[in-house]
Design an enzyme around this catalytic site. Sequence first.
Site, PDB file in Angstrom:
ATOM      1  N   GLU A   1      15.409  35.768  36.939  1.00  0.00           N
ATOM      2  CA  GLU A   1      15.700  35.119  35.658  1.00  0.00           C
ATOM      3  C   GLU A   1      15.990  36.178  34.608  1.00  0.00           C
ATOM      4  O   GLU A   1      15.091  36.893  34.165  1.00  0.00           O
ATOM      5  CB  GLU A   1      14.510  34.265  35.209  1.00  0.00           C
ATOM      6  CG  GLU A   1      14.767  33.514  33.922  1.00  0.00           C
ATOM      7  CD  GLU A   1      13.639  33.670  32.900  1.00  0.00           C
ATOM      8  OE1 GLU A   1      13.685  32.942  31.890  1.00  0.00           O
ATOM      9  OE2 GLU A   1      12.756  34.510  33.094  1.00  0.00           O
TER      10      GLU A   1
ATOM     11  N   ASP B   1       9.809  35.590  37.011  1.00  0.00           N
ATOM     12  CA  ASP B   1       9.806  35.300  35.588  1.00  0.00           C
ATOM     13  C   ASP B   1       9.697  36.589  34.790  1.00  0.00           C
ATOM     14  O   ASP B   1       8.818  37.415  35.040  1.00  0.00           O
ATOM     15  CB  ASP B   1       8.629  34.384  35.247  1.00  0.00           C
ATOM     16  CG  ASP B   1       8.517  34.125  33.760  1.00  0.00           C
ATOM     17  OD1 ASP B   1       9.419  33.455  33.226  1.00  0.00           O
ATOM     18  OD2 ASP B   1       7.556  34.609  33.147  1.00  0.00           O
TER      19      ASP B   1
END
Length: 484
Positions: free
Chosen positions: A233, A193
């Site tokens: 991501e 993330d």
Amino acid sequence: MENKVQLITYVDRLGGNNIKGLNLLLKNQFKDLFGGVHMLPFYYPIDGEDAGFDPIDHKKIDERLGSWDDVKALSSSVDVMADLIVNHMSVKSPEFQDFVQNGDDSEYAELFLTFNKVFPTGATEKDLIEIYRPRPGYPFTRVKFNNGEERLIWTTFTTNQIDIDVYSQKGSAYLDNILIEFQKAGVNMIRLDAAGYAIKKAGTSSFMIEETFAFIDELTQKAKKMGISVLVEIHSFYKTQIEIAKKVDFVYDFALPVLVLDTLFNASAENLKNWLKVSPRNAITVLDTHDGIGIVDVASENGEKGLIDDSTLDAIVERMHENSGNTSRKATGAAASNLDLYQVNSTYFEALGRDERAYLAARAIQFFVPGIPQVYYVGLFAGENDMDLLAKTNVGRDINRHYYSQKEINDYVQTPFFAKFKKLLVFRNTHSSFGGEFILKESSNSGLNIRWENNIHWSEFYLDLKSVDLKITYSNLDTVDSLF
């Protein structure tokens, strides 16, 4: 990771479940629908300022959801993906509170990224302007220490999310220890993330710089030695995404959601076809996630053309708002907190004007393009914008983070639409053709024709964009069958 549809979900927003309840749901009402599950942050606490993405303790599961043993039990039946939040931790974490209490004498002082670490001789106006920002304002928060001193701390996202120095000894150990917990619990894939922001360097954008790639590679190698695959991501210009994909295990195809909307809104697959000719094959495909619908992934950058012409893109965004009855406007940009500069906050179903036929066609496109599909839990239910939750929290992305009751689940699985969607999900999981070769067949731009071939097995998808007529045919032993 199996080449089957994955579910993305918050554990507690799907029937009020804990991890054990989610496991039962996957074995019963959602049996055969998913080969894996990406559990969005389940760490302590799940109800911080950013729905679990600001952990006080990344190695502790919120007791309301269960334990690491529950994760282990879940991983025995499906692939499990977990978020490794590499960029930051909560301002309420014991480590940061110790730093505030004791300053540089704290044993955790080196764990946190201060302004002076990156700019030891100060920063010029140019230095600050060059920093790439996902949200308005500068990425620093003034923090007052117990001795009265005030210092600037890096906070890329919110003032509650304190950036860590991932290359410090403490920072490296912090991430290593989380990986060890994942490995013990049977987690076989992680999502990094906000990894693009993890490395800060003076004189650069501090986003996806050369040192960031090196960091991601080092972390990926550590994970692989533990039997864990890595998904990165990154929301970025499409050419950047292509380059990133060459250096990592998996990337998201974040261009796909808006390209599918473009295809359906404008009855032309031209832009989507152009993307499918060059898109990364090591992709995780999505139409929706816990965040908004990304725009930057298809837009132009610094005068270089994007995947969709900017004027067309503006019209698509406007159409999304109109389709939602303008509810998405109330959750996007300056209309709500947790600002995202590059996203429209809406469910995908609302973006398509609650058109079940178009929505099923969109999912069929997702399942037939290259990559492993993920379906967000709200998307599984063809969910509508949750204006009550938005009003309660004033967090834009909460419009697409509904809390489903068990009754809502029970009622939905009995609907004719879910019966069709379920058929599509099971087909994508079980037909052997998807393990073979992707073929983008010639067709006019008012149609989309995709075929998969794997030895004697094949499947073919055709969508007439003018009528939105969808046809899926496939081999079944010695016969040819149609899905719908």
